[in-house]
Write an enzyme that holds these catalytic residues in place. Structure first.
Site, PDB file in Angstrom:
ATOM      1  N   GLY A 153     -13.473 -14.696  -4.090  1.00 22.31           N
ATOM      2  CA  GLY A 153     -12.269 -14.458  -4.553  1.00 22.31           C
ATOM      3  C   GLY A 153     -11.611 -13.289  -4.153  1.00 22.31           C
ATOM      4  N   GLY A 175      -8.074 -10.396  -4.348  1.00 19.23           N
ATOM      5  CA  GLY A 175      -6.795 -10.193  -4.819  1.00 19.23           C
ATOM      6  C   GLY A 175      -6.458  -8.628  -4.777  1.00 19.23           C
ATOM      7  CG  ASN A 176      -3.131  -6.876  -6.828  1.00 21.10           C
ATOM      8  OD1 ASN A 176      -3.724  -7.871  -7.609  1.00 21.10           O
ATOM      9  ND2 ASN A 176      -2.244  -6.159  -7.334  1.00 21.10           N
ATOM     10  CG  PHE A 177      -7.652  -5.307 -10.159  1.00 19.40           C
ATOM     11  CD1 PHE A 177      -6.697  -4.143 -10.581  1.00 19.40           C
ATOM     12  CD2 PHE A 177      -8.959  -5.394 -11.031  1.00 19.40           C
ATOM     13  CE1 PHE A 177      -7.022  -3.044 -11.592  1.00 19.40           C
ATOM     14  CE2 PHE A 177      -8.918  -4.378 -12.113  1.00 19.40           C
ATOM     15  CZ  PHE A 177      -8.319  -3.293 -12.419  1.00 19.40           C
ATOM     16  N   GLY A 178      -9.345  -6.435  -6.764  1.00 21.69           N
ATOM     17  CA  GLY A 178     -10.747  -6.503  -6.400  1.00 21.69           C
ATOM     18  C   GLY A 178     -11.226  -7.610  -5.556  1.00 21.69           C
ATOM     19  CE  LYS A 233     -11.841  -8.780 -10.040  1.00 23.84           C
ATOM     20  NZ  LYS A 233     -11.264  -9.267 -10.863  1.00 23.84           N
ATOM     21  CG  ASP A 246      -4.650 -13.029 -15.647  1.00 28.86           C
ATOM     22  OD1 ASP A 246      -3.513 -13.367 -15.425  1.00 28.86           O
ATOM     23  OD2 ASP A 246      -5.153 -12.451 -14.714  1.00 28.86           O
TER      24      ASP A 246
END
Length: 401
Positions: A37, A39-42, A59, A149
């Site tokens: 996976g 995303g902009n966070f990790g 992660k 979330d």
């Protein structure tokens, strides 16, 4: 860590005398080139524990400003959760450039992908997964943890013949109000920018999840204008949704969804109400009939709390390797996997605009970002819509403080 049930992670040497940036490579190795996976966070990678061959998900969150007290709090919370429908936390390690969060690996992938492959679920299959979702969420709430979330992308499936749902991503990016392609799961009170009950907001998100499973579409999106986020938010606030005439749903299922989609949180169904509803009770597995009430994993199976805190605190500072990368040097990932960073590069040249909000600094700022002048949800949505009209920008990444 010791395995206490089928599917639990095998023992891992957790305690370290000091914060080290070499433990990661000593314990884990890359076993799959693809990301689990991103995303902009990790970014999550599939890794193998060298000592046993066990597969785990790790992660990676870039060291520096992204690591704050919110991340620390959520890791401490996740460490204490021990439930069959929650991804198990294993440990945190430090690399020269990233905080590495080691977790149980769910081989079945995202529940979202399973729905996409089928179009939608029948009520029996939807109920099977929804019952597990509620069981895991009830356990979280009992321990004072609101997920905040919940969405299908954050619900995984293990690889067993009878798939077990696993809740993941416990708010490590909780500061981001909208960090996906749609605000569809957000409860109306969250959009008010006022204090809200995270548990009630979780219940709303469960209602969206159930609707998507049985209908195959988001409840508050206009199918003819799905990218119009402003319209989606207006529909959420006014609870404007319907059940498609061409989708056969039982009245019991519709009734449960209606009782969840209530703006007034005092009148909205609670977890207890959901569990007592007739639709939920049908074919309820024996293992889910009573709430899991344990107080978390035994201390011998948890990373030492002081060590976890030291690792996270150290990750707040960019490492020397990270500073070198920022100046154009190398970066660190398992087996020097530069593809991960290439895919994650957030620059205008790659057709990606970073819209900084409330002083958050992006790598490179699109002219569109300059149009954004306030930390208001409507302004954020308007900026997205403006950027979407630019053919040179195909991805919008929001970083909301």
């Amino acid at each position: 860590r010791a395995a206490t049930r089928a599917g639990s992670p095998a023992p891992v040497a957790l305690a370290m005398a000091s914060v080290s940036t070499t433990e990661h490579d000593l314990q884990y190795e890359t076993c799959d080139a693809k990301n689990l996976g991103q995303g902009n966070f990790g970014t999550a990678k599939l890794m193998r524990l060298r000592s046993t061959g066990q597969l785990l998900a790790i992660k990676y969150i870039e060291r520096g400003d992204k690591i704050d007290d919110n991340v620390k709090r959520e890791l401490v919370n996740h460490r204490l959760l021990d439930h069959p429908n929650i991804i198990r936390f294993v440990e945190c390690l430090l690399t020269p450039t990233h905080l590495a969060i080691v977790m149980e690996y769910a081989a079945g992938g995202e529940l979202f992908e399973r729905i996409c492959s089928k179009g939608r679920f029948g009520e029996d299959e939807a109920r099977f997964f929804f019952q597990q979702l509620i069981s895991g969420l009830e356990y979280c709430h009992h321990h004072g943890v609101a997920h905040r979330d919940l969405k299908l992308e954050n619900t995984l499936i293990d690889g067993s013949p009878t798939p077990r749902l696993k809740i993941c991503d416990f708010g490590y990016s909780k500061h981001s109000l909208i960090d996906s392609e749609t605000p569809a799961y957000i409860a109306p009170e969250v959009l008010s920018h006022k204090a809200y009950d995270g548990k009630a907001a979780d219940v709303w998100s469960c209602g969206v999840t159930l609707y998507v499973m049985v209908v195959g579409a988001y409840p508050f999106e206009d199918p003819s204008d799905a990218r119009n986020f402003r319209k989606t938010i207006a529909r959420i606030v006014s609870v404007n949704y319907s059940f498609p005439a061409n989708v056969a749903l039982s009245e019991e299922c519709k009734d449960l969804i209606r009782r969840i989609f209530v703006v007034d949180t005092a009148r909205r169904f609670t977890i207890k109400d959901i569990k007592a509803h007739a639709w939920f009770q049908r074919n309820l597995p024996a293992e889910l009939q009573n709430a899991v009430t344990n107080d978390g994993p035994p201390p011998s199976e948890m990373q030492d709390l002081d060590q976890l805190m030291r690792v996270v605190d150290a990750a707040k500072t960019r490492g020397a390797a990270a500073e070198g990368a920022a100046r154009g040097g190398g970066d660190f990932y398992p087996d020097d996997d530069d593809d991960m960073m290439d895919d994650y590069a957030m620059t205008e040249e790659n057709g990606v605009a970073i819209i900084p909000v409330a002083g958050v600094i992006g790598h490179k700022v699109s002219p569109v970002a300059k149009m954004l002048g306030a930390v208001d949800t409507v302004d954020v949505i308007a900026a997205i819509e403006l950027a979407a009209e630019d053919d040179d920008i195909d991805t919008i990444i929001l970083d909301i403080d």
